[in-house]
Design a protein around this motif. Structure first.
Motif, PDB file in Angstrom:
ATOM      1  N   ASP A  35       0.824  -1.216   0.000  1.00  0.00           N
ATOM      2  CA  ASP A  35       0.000   0.000   0.000  1.00  0.00           C
ATOM      3  C   ASP A  35       0.864   1.273   0.000  1.00  0.00           C
ATOM      4  N   ARG A  36       2.127   1.133   0.396  1.00  0.00           N
ATOM      5  CA  ARG A  36       3.009   2.306   0.511  1.00  0.00           C
ATOM      6  C   ARG A  36       3.676   2.648  -0.834  1.00  0.00           C
ATOM      7  N   LYS A  37       3.540   1.735  -1.816  1.00  0.00           N
ATOM      8  CA  LYS A  37       4.278   1.864  -3.083  1.00  0.00           C
ATOM      9  C   LYS A  37       4.034   3.237  -3.758  1.00  0.00           C
ATOM     10  N   ILE A  49       9.302  -3.764  -2.057  1.00  0.00           N
ATOM     11  CA  ILE A  49       8.355  -4.238  -1.039  1.00  0.00           C
ATOM     12  C   ILE A  49       8.804  -5.603  -0.513  1.00  0.00           C
ATOM     13  N   GLY A  50       9.046  -5.645   0.792  1.00  0.00           N
ATOM     14  CA  GLY A  50       9.503  -6.879   1.428  1.00  0.00           C
ATOM     15  C   GLY A  50       9.832  -6.575   2.875  1.00  0.00           C
ATOM     16  N   THR A  51      10.324  -7.561   3.595  1.00  0.00           N
ATOM     17  CA  THR A  51      10.548  -7.334   5.027  1.00  0.00           C
ATOM     18  C   THR A  51      12.007  -7.528   5.447  1.00  0.00           C
ATOM     19  N   MET A  52      12.314  -6.975   6.623  1.00  0.00           N
ATOM     20  CA  MET A  52      13.654  -7.106   7.216  1.00  0.00           C
ATOM     21  C   MET A  52      13.892  -8.522   7.706  1.00  0.00           C
ATOM     22  N   GLU A  53      12.823  -9.297   7.793  1.00  0.00           N
ATOM     23  CA  GLU A  53      12.952 -10.692   8.239  1.00  0.00           C
ATOM     24  C   GLU A  53      13.419 -11.577   7.086  1.00  0.00           C
ATOM     25  N   MET A  71      18.082   0.173   9.297  1.00  0.00           N
ATOM     26  CA  MET A  71      17.502   0.366  10.639  1.00  0.00           C
ATOM     27  C   MET A  71      16.706  -0.891  10.973  1.00  0.00           C
ATOM     28  N   GLU A  72      16.541  -1.162  12.263  1.00  0.00           N
ATOM     29  CA  GLU A  72      15.773  -2.337  12.668  1.00  0.00           C
ATOM     30  C   GLU A  72      14.506  -1.887  13.386  1.00  0.00           C
ATOM     31  N   THR A  73      13.434  -2.548  13.057  1.00  0.00           N
ATOM     32  CA  THR A  73      12.203  -2.302  13.802  1.00  0.00           C
ATOM     33  C   THR A  73      11.331  -3.546  13.733  1.00  0.00           C
ATOM     34  N   LEU A 112      21.492   2.776  11.638  1.00  0.00           N
ATOM     35  CA  LEU A 112      20.796   3.504  12.703  1.00  0.00           C
ATOM     36  C   LEU A 112      20.898   2.673  13.967  1.00  0.00           C
ATOM     37  N   SER A 113      21.786   3.105  14.864  1.00  0.00           N
ATOM     38  CA  SER A 113      21.952   2.414  16.134  1.00  0.00           C
ATOM     39  C   SER A 113      21.287   3.255  17.219  1.00  0.00           C
ATOM     40  N   SER A 114      21.902   3.380  18.354  1.00  0.00           N
ATOM     41  CA  SER A 114      21.266   4.134  19.452  1.00  0.00           C
ATOM     42  C   SER A 114      22.293   4.508  20.517  1.00  0.00           C
ATOM     43  N   PHE A 126      19.529  -4.952  22.192  1.00  0.00           N
ATOM     44  CA  PHE A 126      19.464  -5.296  20.763  1.00  0.00           C
ATOM     45  C   PHE A 126      20.337  -4.376  19.916  1.00  0.00           C
ATOM     46  N   HIS A 127      20.482  -3.126  20.317  1.00  0.00           N
ATOM     47  CA  HIS A 127      21.363  -2.244  19.547  1.00  0.00           C
ATOM     48  C   HIS A 127      22.826  -2.672  19.727  1.00  0.00           C
ATOM     49  N   TYR A 128      23.169  -3.058  20.940  1.00  0.00           N
ATOM     50  CA  TYR A 128      24.519  -3.571  21.221  1.00  0.00           C
ATOM     51  C   TYR A 128      24.776  -4.805  20.348  1.00  0.00           C
ATOM     52  N   PRO A 148      21.618   7.988  17.746  1.00  0.00           N
ATOM     53  CA  PRO A 148      20.760   9.041  18.297  1.00  0.00           C
ATOM     54  C   PRO A 148      20.409   8.749  19.749  1.00  0.00           C
ATOM     55  N   VAL A 149      20.083   9.823  20.468  1.00  0.00           N
ATOM     56  CA  VAL A 149      19.598   9.667  21.852  1.00  0.00           C
ATOM     57  C   VAL A 149      18.079   9.402  21.803  1.00  0.00           C
ATOM     58  N   GLY A 150      17.396   9.497  22.937  1.00  0.00           N
ATOM     59  CA  GLY A 150      15.953   9.208  22.976  1.00  0.00           C
ATOM     60  C   GLY A 150      15.161  10.163  22.088  1.00  0.00           C
ATOM     61  N   PHE A 151      14.161   9.614  21.382  1.00  0.00           N
ATOM     62  CA  PHE A 151      13.371  10.425  20.435  1.00  0.00           C
ATOM     63  C   PHE A 151      12.282  11.196  21.180  1.00  0.00           C
ATOM     64  N   TYR A 152      12.065  12.447  20.775  1.00  0.00           N
ATOM     65  CA  TYR A 152      10.966  13.229  21.380  1.00  0.00           C
ATOM     66  C   TYR A 152       9.651  12.465  21.304  1.00  0.00           C
ATOM     67  N   TYR A 153       9.418  11.761  20.172  1.00  0.00           N
ATOM     68  CA  TYR A 153       8.070  11.202  19.986  1.00  0.00           C
ATOM     69  C   TYR A 153       7.712  10.151  21.028  1.00  0.00           C
ATOM     70  N   VAL A 154       8.709   9.643  21.765  1.00  0.00           N
ATOM     71  CA  VAL A 154       8.418   8.720  22.877  1.00  0.00           C
ATOM     72  C   VAL A 154       7.508   9.431  23.908  1.00  0.00           C
ATOM     73  N   MET A 155       7.609  10.779  23.939  1.00  0.00           N
ATOM     74  CA  MET A 155       6.811  11.546  24.918  1.00  0.00           C
ATOM     75  C   MET A 155       5.319  11.482  24.633  1.00  0.00           C
TER      76      MET A 155
HETATM   77  N1  LIG Z   1      12.641   5.464  20.288  1.00  0.00           N
HETATM   78  C1  LIG Z   1      13.832   5.929  20.597  1.00  0.00           C
HETATM   79  O1  LIG Z   1      13.988   6.746  21.515  1.00  0.00           O
HETATM   80  C2  LIG Z   1      15.044   5.458  19.813  1.00  0.00           C
HETATM   81  C3  LIG Z   1      16.315   5.854  20.206  1.00  0.00           C
HETATM   82  C4  LIG Z   1      17.417   5.444  19.452  1.00  0.00           C
HETATM   83  C5  LIG Z   1      17.226   4.665  18.322  1.00  0.00           C
HETATM   84  N2  LIG Z   1      15.963   4.283  17.955  1.00  0.00           N
HETATM   85  C6  LIG Z   1      15.794   3.470  16.728  1.00  0.00           C
HETATM   86  O2  LIG Z   1      14.942   4.166  15.848  1.00  0.00           O
HETATM   87  C7  LIG Z   1      14.081   3.245  15.218  1.00  0.00           C
HETATM   88  C8  LIG Z   1      12.808   3.918  14.766  1.00  0.00           C
HETATM   89  O3  LIG Z   1      13.075   4.748  13.641  1.00  0.00           O
HETATM   90  P1  LIG Z   1      11.864   5.479  12.909  1.00  0.00           P
HETATM   91  O4  LIG Z   1      11.085   6.249  13.934  1.00  0.00           O
HETATM   92  O5  LIG Z   1      12.405   6.214  11.743  1.00  0.00           O
HETATM   93  O6  LIG Z   1      11.008   4.237  12.403  1.00  0.00           O
HETATM   94  P2  LIG Z   1       9.436   4.085  12.336  1.00  0.00           P
HETATM   95  O7  LIG Z   1       8.878   5.334  11.737  1.00  0.00           O
HETATM   96  O8  LIG Z   1       8.928   3.656  13.662  1.00  0.00           O
HETATM   97  O9  LIG Z   1       9.220   2.828  11.389  1.00  0.00           O
HETATM   98  C9  LIG Z   1       9.767   2.692  10.130  1.00  0.00           C
HETATM   99  C10 LIG Z   1       8.917   1.897   9.180  1.00  0.00           C
HETATM  100  O10 LIG Z   1       9.547   0.623   8.916  1.00  0.00           O
HETATM  101  C11 LIG Z   1       8.571  -0.199   8.290  1.00  0.00           C
HETATM  102  N3  LIG Z   1       8.671  -1.576   8.817  1.00  0.00           N
HETATM  103  C12 LIG Z   1       8.191  -2.035  10.004  1.00  0.00           C
HETATM  104  N4  LIG Z   1       8.462  -3.325  10.153  1.00  0.00           N
HETATM  105  C13 LIG Z   1       9.106  -3.702   9.026  1.00  0.00           C
HETATM  106  C14 LIG Z   1       9.648  -4.932   8.590  1.00  0.00           C
HETATM  107  N5  LIG Z   1       9.553  -6.037   9.337  1.00  0.00           N
HETATM  108  N6  LIG Z   1      10.253  -4.985   7.379  1.00  0.00           N
HETATM  109  C15 LIG Z   1      10.338  -3.876   6.604  1.00  0.00           C
HETATM  110  N7  LIG Z   1       9.863  -2.668   6.977  1.00  0.00           N
HETATM  111  C16 LIG Z   1       9.248  -2.592   8.175  1.00  0.00           C
HETATM  112  C17 LIG Z   1       7.186   0.379   8.590  1.00  0.00           C
HETATM  113  O11 LIG Z   1       6.659   0.942   7.378  1.00  0.00           O
HETATM  114  P3  LIG Z   1       5.809   0.012   6.351  1.00  0.00           P
HETATM  115  O12 LIG Z   1       4.504  -0.267   7.032  1.00  0.00           O
HETATM  116  O13 LIG Z   1       5.690   0.837   5.130  1.00  0.00           O
HETATM  117  O14 LIG Z   1       6.621  -1.245   6.133  1.00  0.00           O
HETATM  118  C18 LIG Z   1       7.515   1.501   9.587  1.00  0.00           C
HETATM  119  O15 LIG Z   1       6.644   2.575   9.477  1.00  0.00           O
HETATM  120  C19 LIG Z   1      13.827   2.185  16.289  1.00  0.00           C
HETATM  121  O16 LIG Z   1      13.436   0.976  15.709  1.00  0.00           O
HETATM  122  C20 LIG Z   1      15.158   2.108  16.985  1.00  0.00           C
HETATM  123  O17 LIG Z   1      15.937   1.131  16.339  1.00  0.00           O
HETATM  124  C21 LIG Z   1      14.877   4.685  18.665  1.00  0.00           C
END
Ligand SMILES: NC(=O)c1ccc[n+]([C@@H]2O[C@H](COP(=O)([O-])OP(=O)(O)OC[C@H]3O[C@@H](n4cnc5c(N)ncnc54)[C@H](OP(=O)(O)O)[C@@H]3O)[C@@H](O)[C@H]2O)c1
Length: 299
Positions: A35-37, A49-53, A71-73, A112-114, A126-128, A148-155
């Protein structure tokens, strides 16, 4: 250059892809959703289109790229899935990236680490893990580790708390200033750094502002018309119970609380302050405007 951006049109990846396209690069954006295409193509990028898995998919997507941003999520409700080991799930994605980088032959990687990836307390394990997995790649693969440090959006998670209990409750410190970051500043730093030479393995911290719990309550409180909003320090046990009551996976909740201990005593930031970056443009007062919109939309 041909650049592959993982993370779809997420908080960092959308502004990053947009800026890279503006700079004239050929960008492929990876999304898990068909749907994001159209939205990816509307930016001027190619959609993959595919996954990190899926290591085979990643290998195919990375082939012939000059640079990959990885980046991992996990899925959005991962922290609340009681059958999911979050640390294990993300660590496996690290192995998938390693395999795909090796098999595709790409030699320049931005990861993208942390903050905290040097020690890996609690959930930051997991970042380690992923940094160390990527460090096992052959020496001719250059990697820029972005921390990066903690994200504002966590708030945003404070919104239901403020609405229901009238305050912000946290096991983080009321008085200690800690660094926070906007994804927009992260994207800007990466877009700039991606065009600079890659040499071996480098680490770069990214932050936008430094504020205490007291500052956060004051700035967010003023933005939502509650100037007396308080930051209430609670114990680790109270924090854990709150997360469990909210339905968080118990293992994830424990990792979350454990991660906050070195945030509270400041030791998480030892390496950050030894390599302190110039702070970005987006201050907490800027984020507070978005916070107020979200607060007012939330019923
Ligand atoms: N929160 C913090 O304070 C903090 C601090 C340091 C680092 N981080 C890192 O920052 C990352 C978040 O970055 P962000 O905010 O830019 O990401 P995000 O907006 O949360 O997510 C990125 C996108 O990745 C896609 N996705 C999800 N699962 C997927 C999968 N299995 N395979 C492929 N694509 C997938 C999704 O889009 P689609 O639906 O289009 O696939 C999702 O919207 C965290 O995961 C963490 O590693 C976070």
């Amino acid at each position: 250059m041909k650049i592959v951006v993982t993370g779809s049109l997420g908080n960092i990846s959308k502004p990053l892809a947009t800026e890279l396209i503006q700079k004239g690069h050929q960008v492929t954006v990876i999304s898990s959703s068909n749907d994001r295409k159209a939205a990816i193509e509307a930016l001027g990028a190619t959609a993959a289109i595919g996954t990190m898995e899926d290591a085979d998919f990643l290998t195919h997507a990375f082939t012939r790229a000059d640079i990959v941003y990885v980046m991992e999520t996990l899925k959005s409700d991962a922290f609340f899935d009681h059958s999911l080991d979050v640390v294990e799930g993300i660590t496996q994605i690290g192995y998938n990236y390693k395999q795909a980088i090796e098999r595709s032959g790409v030699k320049k990687v931005v990861h993208l680490s942390s903050i905290g990836a040097d020690k890996g307390p609690g959930l930051l394990r997991f970042h380690y893990n992923v940094e160390n997995i990527l460090r096992e790649l052959p020496e001719d693969v250059s990697i820029k580790f972005m921390r990066p440090v903690g994200f504002y959006y966590v708030m945003y998670q404070f919104i239901p708390m403020i609405k229901q209990q009238g305050a912000i409750f946290s096991n983080n410190s009321l008085e200690r200033k800690t660094p926070w970051v906007s994804p927009l500043d992260i994207a800007a730093v990466i877009a700039e750094d991606i065009e600079k030479p890659f040499e071996g393995r480098t680490i770069r911290y990214i932050a936008s502002d430094e504020v205490s719990g007291r500052d956060i309550a004051k700035i967010l409180g003023e933005a939502i018309g509650k100037p007396d909003l308080q930051w209430m320090e609670i114990s680790d046990e109270q924090m854990l119970n709150g997360l469990l009551t909210a339905g968080m996976n118990p293992q994830t909740a424990e990792g979350y609380v454990e991660m906050n201990i070195p945030v509270r005593d400041g030791s998480l930031y030892d390496d950050f302050y030894s390599h302190m970056p110039v702070l970005g443009k987006v201050k907490l007062t800027d984020f507070a405007k978005d916070f107020a919109i979200a607060y007012n939309q939330n019923q």
